[in-house]
Design a protein around this motif. Structure first.
Motif, mmCIF file in Angstrom:
data_model
loop_
_atom_site.group_PDB
_atom_site.id
_atom_site.type_symbol
_atom_site.label_atom_id
_atom_site.label_comp_id
_atom_site.label_asym_id
_atom_site.label_seq_id
_atom_site.Cartn_x
_atom_site.Cartn_y
_atom_site.Cartn_z
ATOM 1 N N GLN A 124 -0.023 9.645 0.980
ATOM 2 C CA GLN A 124 0.306 8.230 0.815
ATOM 3 C C GLN A 124 0.275 7.500 2.159
ATOM 4 N N GLY A 125 0.785 8.162 3.195
ATOM 5 C CA GLY A 125 0.854 7.524 4.506
ATOM 6 C C GLY A 125 -0.518 7.256 5.089
ATOM 7 N N ALA A 176 5.114 4.997 2.321
ATOM 8 C CA ALA A 176 5.443 6.289 2.931
ATOM 9 C C ALA A 176 6.169 6.121 4.252
ATOM 10 N N MET A 177 5.818 5.071 5.020
ATOM 11 C CA MET A 177 6.410 4.908 6.351
ATOM 12 C C MET A 177 7.897 4.625 6.308
ATOM 13 N N SER A 213 0.818 -1.197 0.000
ATOM 14 C CA SER A 213 0.000 0.000 0.000
ATOM 15 C C SER A 213 0.858 1.256 0.000
ATOM 16 N N SER A 214 0.242 2.390 -0.360
ATOM 17 C CA SER A 214 0.978 3.653 -0.349
ATOM 18 C C SER A 214 1.370 4.031 1.072
ATOM 19 N N THR A 222 2.973 12.409 11.850
ATOM 20 C CA THR A 222 1.609 12.498 11.319
ATOM 21 C C THR A 222 1.171 11.159 10.740
ATOM 22 N N ILE A 223 2.042 10.516 9.978
ATOM 23 C CA ILE A 223 1.712 9.225 9.378
ATOM 24 C C ILE A 223 1.503 8.164 10.451
ATOM 25 N N VAL A 224 2.394 8.142 11.427
ATOM 26 C CA VAL A 224 2.307 7.142 12.504
ATOM 27 C C VAL A 224 1.015 7.307 13.295
ATOM 28 N N HIS A 225 0.581 8.554 13.487
ATOM 29 C CA HIS A 225 -0.645 8.814 14.253
ATOM 30 C C HIS A 225 -1.879 8.876 13.354
#
Length: 306
Positions: free
Chosen positions: A199-200, A8-9, A3-4, A162-165
């Motif tokens: 993406q994230g 991103a991660m 997945s996107s 931001t991505i992680v949360h």
């Protein structure tokens, strides 16, 4: 299929190779500051029969402790087989590069992060020959950045946070912080951050929040990815409008049908009743009135409650 969000991660470490230094500082770990970072091939395939690839692999040089390898893995959910793969990666990297490898796992939910952080000893009985012990970043240890100035100071770390949360109940406030922060940075800095976050968040509900914030707060954002997102948003809006127009047309026709039946049957329709029929926007109610209009002896019979 990858997945996107997964991409991103870990790919953020490729675009911002020094990010690991700030992540380790955030986690309170005593890793030395890098003097150089080099992206290495992520292919760790042993034979053609088995294809093995680390998400992102970096060589990081330090002045005080020399170089080491950083393998970054994005993990979306628990996978009982993953620890064996990680153990293989670490052993392979140590053998191939003759450098100490470090495994960093990025997660978007606490349960997966807690699972990934558990040491996994490889051995027999009480004698582990190798212990897989990743360094894990997840919602539990990555700080929430709520100050736009703090986000601007380190956009790479703020983007990763931001991505992680992404699934956090506080994500709307986090995204508002990021959209505010991005107003103050140049296009060439802003655009990759906007797309990394898109993406994230991938298919998380927060992706819709970010899409709306970008449209409102960053209307000048012009990347090709965003143009596609904006086109999708416009298409959705047009579809909603068309659906509303069709619904209004349907109810209007239904109201006309009720009045036509009453007129054909010679029943008097006062202006008040006519306004009530034409003003109704409930298709089910209109269908009920139409059925009763066929057998009614007066307009009052049409409006009676069954």
């Amino acid at each position: 299929m990858v997945s996107s969000s997964h991409e991103a991660m870990h790919r953020i470490f490729q675009d911002h190779p020094t990010l690991f230094s700030r992540v380790s500082e955030t986690l309170g770990l005593p890793f030395p500051s890098p003097t150089a970072v080099t992206a290495l091939p992520n292919d760790v395939t042993e034979t053609k029969a088995v294809d093995r690839r680390i998400d992102t692999l970096l060589r990081i040089d330090t002045e005080s402790h020399g170089p080491f390898l950083l393998a970054v893995e994005a993990q979306k959910k628990k996978d009982p087989e993953k620890s064996a793969s990680w153990g293989y990666y670490l052993a392979y990297l140590r053998s191939k590069y003759r450098l100490p490898p470090l495994l960093l796992v990025i997660c978007q939910d606490r349960a997966t992060a807690e699972w990934a952080a558990r040491p996994d000893p490889i051995g027999f009985c009480s004698w582990p020959s190798l212990t897989v012990r990743p360094l894990v970043v997840g919602p539990g240890n990555m700080p929430v950045i709520s100050d736009p100035a703090e986000a601007v100071d380190d956009l790479a770390l703020a983007t990763l946070s931001t991505i992680v949360h992404g699934a956090s109940p506080d994500i709307e406030g986090i995204l508002k912080t990021m959209s505010t922060a991005l107003r103050a940075v140049p296009d060439d800095v802003r655009n990759p951050v906007v797309e990394f976050i898109f993406q994230g968040l991938d298919k998380l509900p927060a992706a819709d929040i970010w899409r709306k914030l970008v449209v409102v707060d960053l209307s000048f954002y012009k990347s090709s990815f965003f143009q596609e997102v904006r086109a999708e948003a416009k298409a959705e809006a047009k579809a909603e409008v068309r659906a509303e127009v069709r619904a209004e047309a349907t109810t209007a026709r239904a109201a006309e049908d009720v009045l036509a039946v009453l007129d054909m049957r010679g029943l008097d329709v006062p202006e008040e009743a006519r306004a009530r029929i034409t003003g109704c926007d409930d298709p089910d109610v209109l269908r009920g009135w139409l059925r009763r209009a066929v057998v009614a002896t007066s307009v009052d019979d049409v409006f009676r409650t069954e």
